[in-house]
Structures are given as structure tokens and as C-alpha cells.
Design a protein around this motif. Structure first.
Motif, short mmCIF file in Angstrom:
data_model
loop_
_atom_site.label_atom_id
_atom_site.label_comp_id
_atom_site.label_asym_id
_atom_site.label_seq_id
_atom_site.Cartn_x
_atom_site.Cartn_y
_atom_site.Cartn_z
N ALA A 31 17.04 -24.36 -9.68
CA ALA A 31 16.43 -23.15 -10.24
C ALA A 31 16.99 -22.72 -11.58
O ALA A 31 16.24 -22.39 -12.47
CB ALA A 31 16.52 -22.01 -9.24
N PRO A 32 18.35 -22.73 -11.80
CA PRO A 32 18.79 -22.32 -13.13
C PRO A 32 18.23 -23.25 -14.20
O PRO A 32 18.50 -24.45 -14.20
CB PRO A 32 20.31 -22.43 -13.05
N GLY A 33 17.43 -22.71 -15.07
CA GLY A 33 16.90 -23.49 -16.19
C GLY A 33 15.90 -24.52 -15.78
O GLY A 33 15.54 -25.39 -16.56
N VAL A 102 26.76 -26.20 -22.86
CA VAL A 102 26.54 -24.86 -22.29
C VAL A 102 25.26 -24.87 -21.43
O VAL A 102 24.17 -25.17 -21.92
CB VAL A 102 26.43 -23.79 -23.39
N GLY A 103 25.45 -24.56 -20.15
CA GLY A 103 24.32 -24.44 -19.23
C GLY A 103 24.03 -22.97 -18.95
O GLY A 103 24.47 -22.08 -19.68
N GLU A 104 23.33 -22.75 -17.86
CA GLU A 104 22.84 -21.40 -17.58
C GLU A 104 23.78 -20.61 -16.66
O GLU A 104 24.39 -19.63 -17.09
CB GLU A 104 21.46 -21.52 -16.94
N ALA A 105 23.87 -21.02 -15.42
CA ALA A 105 24.63 -20.27 -14.42
C ALA A 105 24.95 -21.19 -13.26
O ALA A 105 24.23 -22.17 -13.03
CB ALA A 105 23.81 -19.08 -13.93
N PRO A 106 26.00 -20.87 -12.50
CA PRO A 106 26.29 -21.69 -11.33
C PRO A 106 25.16 -21.62 -10.31
O PRO A 106 24.53 -20.57 -10.16
CB PRO A 106 27.56 -21.04 -10.74
N HIS A 109 26.07 -25.16 -5.21
CA HIS A 109 27.21 -26.09 -5.13
C HIS A 109 28.34 -25.66 -6.05
O HIS A 109 29.52 -25.77 -5.72
CB HIS A 109 26.76 -27.51 -5.48
N GLU A 110 27.95 -25.17 -7.22
CA GLU A 110 28.96 -24.74 -8.19
C GLU A 110 29.71 -23.51 -7.68
O GLU A 110 30.92 -23.39 -7.85
CB GLU A 110 28.27 -24.42 -9.53
N ASP A 111 28.97 -22.62 -7.03
CA ASP A 111 29.56 -21.40 -6.45
C ASP A 111 30.58 -21.77 -5.36
O ASP A 111 31.65 -21.16 -5.25
CB ASP A 111 28.41 -20.57 -5.86
N GLU A 115 33.13 -25.17 -9.86
CA GLU A 115 33.04 -26.06 -11.04
C GLU A 115 31.59 -26.17 -11.48
O GLU A 115 30.69 -26.27 -10.62
CB GLU A 115 33.59 -27.45 -10.67
N PRO A 116 31.33 -26.16 -12.81
CA PRO A 116 29.94 -26.23 -13.25
C PRO A 116 29.31 -27.61 -13.02
O PRO A 116 30.01 -28.63 -13.06
CB PRO A 116 30.01 -25.93 -14.75
N PHE A 117 28.00 -27.60 -12.83
CA PHE A 117 27.21 -28.83 -12.79
C PHE A 117 27.78 -29.88 -11.83
O PHE A 117 28.12 -30.99 -12.23
CB PHE A 117 27.08 -29.42 -14.21
N VAL A 118 27.86 -29.51 -10.57
CA VAL A 118 28.31 -30.49 -9.56
C VAL A 118 27.19 -30.90 -8.60
O VAL A 118 27.40 -31.72 -7.73
CB VAL A 118 29.54 -29.97 -8.76
N ALA A 143 30.56 -25.40 -19.78
CA ALA A 143 30.61 -23.98 -19.35
C ALA A 143 29.18 -23.47 -19.22
O ALA A 143 28.23 -24.09 -19.71
CB ALA A 143 31.38 -23.14 -20.36
N ASN A 144 29.06 -22.34 -18.57
CA ASN A 144 27.75 -21.70 -18.41
C ASN A 144 27.72 -20.36 -19.12
O ASN A 144 28.76 -19.75 -19.38
CB ASN A 144 27.47 -21.46 -16.92
N VAL A 145 26.51 -19.88 -19.36
CA VAL A 145 26.35 -18.51 -19.88
C VAL A 145 26.90 -17.51 -18.87
O VAL A 145 27.66 -16.62 -19.22
CB VAL A 145 24.85 -18.23 -20.16
N TYR A 217 16.84 -29.81 -23.51
CA TYR A 217 16.33 -29.38 -22.21
C TYR A 217 17.46 -29.33 -21.18
O TYR A 217 18.43 -30.08 -21.26
CB TYR A 217 15.23 -30.33 -21.75
N HIS A 218 17.27 -28.46 -20.20
CA HIS A 218 18.24 -28.37 -19.11
C HIS A 218 18.09 -29.59 -18.20
O HIS A 218 16.97 -30.03 -17.93
CB HIS A 218 17.96 -27.09 -18.32
N PRO A 219 19.20 -30.14 -17.72
CA PRO A 219 19.09 -31.32 -16.83
C PRO A 219 18.19 -31.07 -15.62
O PRO A 219 17.49 -31.98 -15.18
CB PRO A 219 20.53 -31.57 -16.39
N1 URA Z 1 22.76 -25.37 -13.75
C1 URA Z 1 23.48 -24.78 -14.72
O1 URA Z 1 22.93 -24.33 -15.72
N2 URA Z 1 24.79 -24.74 -14.59
C2 URA Z 1 25.44 -25.22 -13.53
O2 URA Z 1 26.66 -25.14 -13.49
C3 URA Z 1 24.67 -25.83 -12.52
C4 URA Z 1 23.31 -25.90 -12.65
#
Ligand code: URA
Length: 246
Positions: A31-33, A102-106, A109-111, A115-118, A143-145, A217-219
Motif C-alpha cells: 500500500a505505501p506508494g 527515500v521511500g514512503e512509510a513503514p 513487516h517494517e513495523d 527496518e525499512p523495506f524488508v 530511509a522513509n518520509v 517509481y516506488h518498488p
Molecule cells: N514501502 C516504503 O515506502 N517503505 C518501506 O519501508 C516499506 C515499504
């Protein structure tokens, strides 16, 4: 000769595409991005919307060293996300990195892991980095916003972005990376203060706090829009050229 180069390029892109393939299941952190949804309003650069308390807090944050900054994020109660988070997600990687992603938000899984983007999007990001001979622990910082997960992976809200912005700004100041790659519309809007679409902004060199920025683009979006991986690869090549040549 041209044919040979084209064939090589096609072979490279095919390899790149294959290397980016991940299982299409368990995409709950998408959902994020995830979608190229309509632009949201810009918050971080609208000074008039930043409350006085935030300005005072930002003044403290902008002087913090890494460890104090991380502790401050871990203890942050500036917005309602502190009530639902399991962990803050400060960032991961090399504190002397050339690259800042820089991504969006956890997500979920990240929460859990802090750790970001896991999750699945993170696996794709790792593959994207590998295609550049990079990885998340060396020469790269991620890192995320937002440092806390929005419940149910909903979109970040204006006050959450505004409260978190000083943390990312300080991370950029401390890192002084050669390049920032802004992934997805929230990262782009937060860093560049524009509501223009990613499709319009990509392929150019932008700037944040004196650091060059490339937009892509966001992954999580790429997981659902496979043909756009070739555009993302081209964005990463631009970022690499800027990181190498300044
Ligand atoms: N999407 C994000 O933007 N950040 C994360 O850490 C995980 C998914």
C-alpha cells in the motif's frame, strides 16, 4: 555495431527484469506508494502550516548527531502514529553512504522488524540495488518520509508528514549523500515540494537541501506495473551517473 549494442542492452535489461522478479504473493506492504494515484497536497514546504511547536522541535533536531537523532525518533510522540506503531523505523545502511534512498512509510513487516523495506517491495529494492552492484549496508542508506507505520498502510496524513520532516532533513544533512533517489509520490512530494506526477519529474536532476535528487517509481508500484521497471532502471542509471560525476 549499433545492433550489437542494442542486443547487449536488451540482454542486460532482460537480466535486470528477471533479477527484479519476485513472487507476486503476500503483497500486504504494497500500500505505501503502491499506486500512481492522483497527487496529494504538498505539506512539508508549506511553512505557514508548520505549527510553532514543530519549528522549535525542528531547531533541536537540526543539531543532533546520529545516535541522539535515532533515540529522538524512537521516543517521538509528535503525531498519532506513536499510538499504533510497534517500532519506529529510523533507517538502515551506511552512515557515510553516497546513495540515499527515500521511500514512503513503514509497512507491516517494517513495523515489526524496525527496518525499512524488508517486505516484498524491499526484495525488489534489494534487487535493484544489486543490479547497480550496491547493497543496503554499504554506500547506501535507506530511509522513509515517515518513521512510523500508518495503520493498515493508509496514506500518510499532512500533519504526520510535517512532524516527521525534520528527521529526514537531518538525516540528509548528516549523510551528505552524492545522490538521493526519491521513490514514489510521497517521497517526491515531501522532498521536492511539488505535486507534479512522477512521470513528469523523472529523467531530470532535482535538488533537496543542496543534494541532487532523482525521482523514480516506488518498488511496490513496480511490482504491479512490470513494464515500468525499464523506466526505473533508466532512472537509476541517471542517479548513478550523477553520483559518479557530480
Ligand atoms: N514501502 C516504503 O515506502 N517503505 C518501506 O519501508 C516499506 C515499504
Amino acid at each position: 555495431m549499433t545492433l550489437l549494442l542494442d542486443e547487449r542492452r536488451v540482454a542486460m535489461l532482460e537480466q535486470f527484469g528477471i533479477r527484479w522478479q519476485v513472487r507476486e504473493t503476500a503483497l500486504e506492504e504494497e500500500a505505501p506508494g503502491a499506486a500512481e494515484a492522483p497527487p496529494v497536497p504538498v505539506f512539508a514546504h508549506e511553512a505557514a502550516r508548520v505549527p510553532v511547536e514543530l519549528s522549535a522541535r525542528a531547531t533541536g533536531v537540526e543539531l543532533m548527531a546520529w545516535d541522539v537523532l535515532e533515540e529522538t525518533v524512537a521516543a517521538c510522540r509528535a503525531c498519532k502514529l506513536c499510538g499504533t506503531r510497534r517500532n519506529t523505523v529510523f533507517g538502515v545502511g551506511d552512515r557515510q553512504a553516497d546513495w540515499l534512498i527515500v521511500g514512503e512509510a513503514p509497512g507491516e513487516h517494517e513495523d515489526i522488524q524496525g527496518e525499512p523495506f524488508v517486505g516484498q517491495a524491499g526484495k525488489l529494492l534489494d534487487n535493484m540495488l544489486r543490479a547497480l552492484s550496491l547493497n543496503r549496508r554499504e554506500k547506501v542508506y535507506i530511509a522513509n518520509v515517515l518513521k512510523c507505520r500508518p495503520p493498515g498502510n493508509r496514506n500518510p496524513e499532512p500533519d504526520e508528514v510535517a512532524q516527521c520532516e525534520p528527521f529526514l532533513r537531518r538525516q540528509v544533512q548528516l549523510l551528505q549523500p552524492k545522490i538521493i533517489v526519491a521513490m514514489g509520490r510521497f517521497a517526491v512530494q515531501s522532498l521536492l515540494g511539488t505535486t507534479d506526477a512522477i512521470g513528469k519529474l523523472r529523467g531530470q536532476r532535482h535538488s533537496y537541501a543542496g543534494v541532487p535528487v532523482v525521482v523514480t517509481y516506488h518498488p511496490a508500484y513496480l511490482l504491479r506495473n512490470l513494464p515500468d521497471k525499464a523506466k526505473a532502471w533508466s532512472d537509476l542509471c541517471l542517479a548513478r551517473a550523477i553520483a559518479q560525476d557530480g
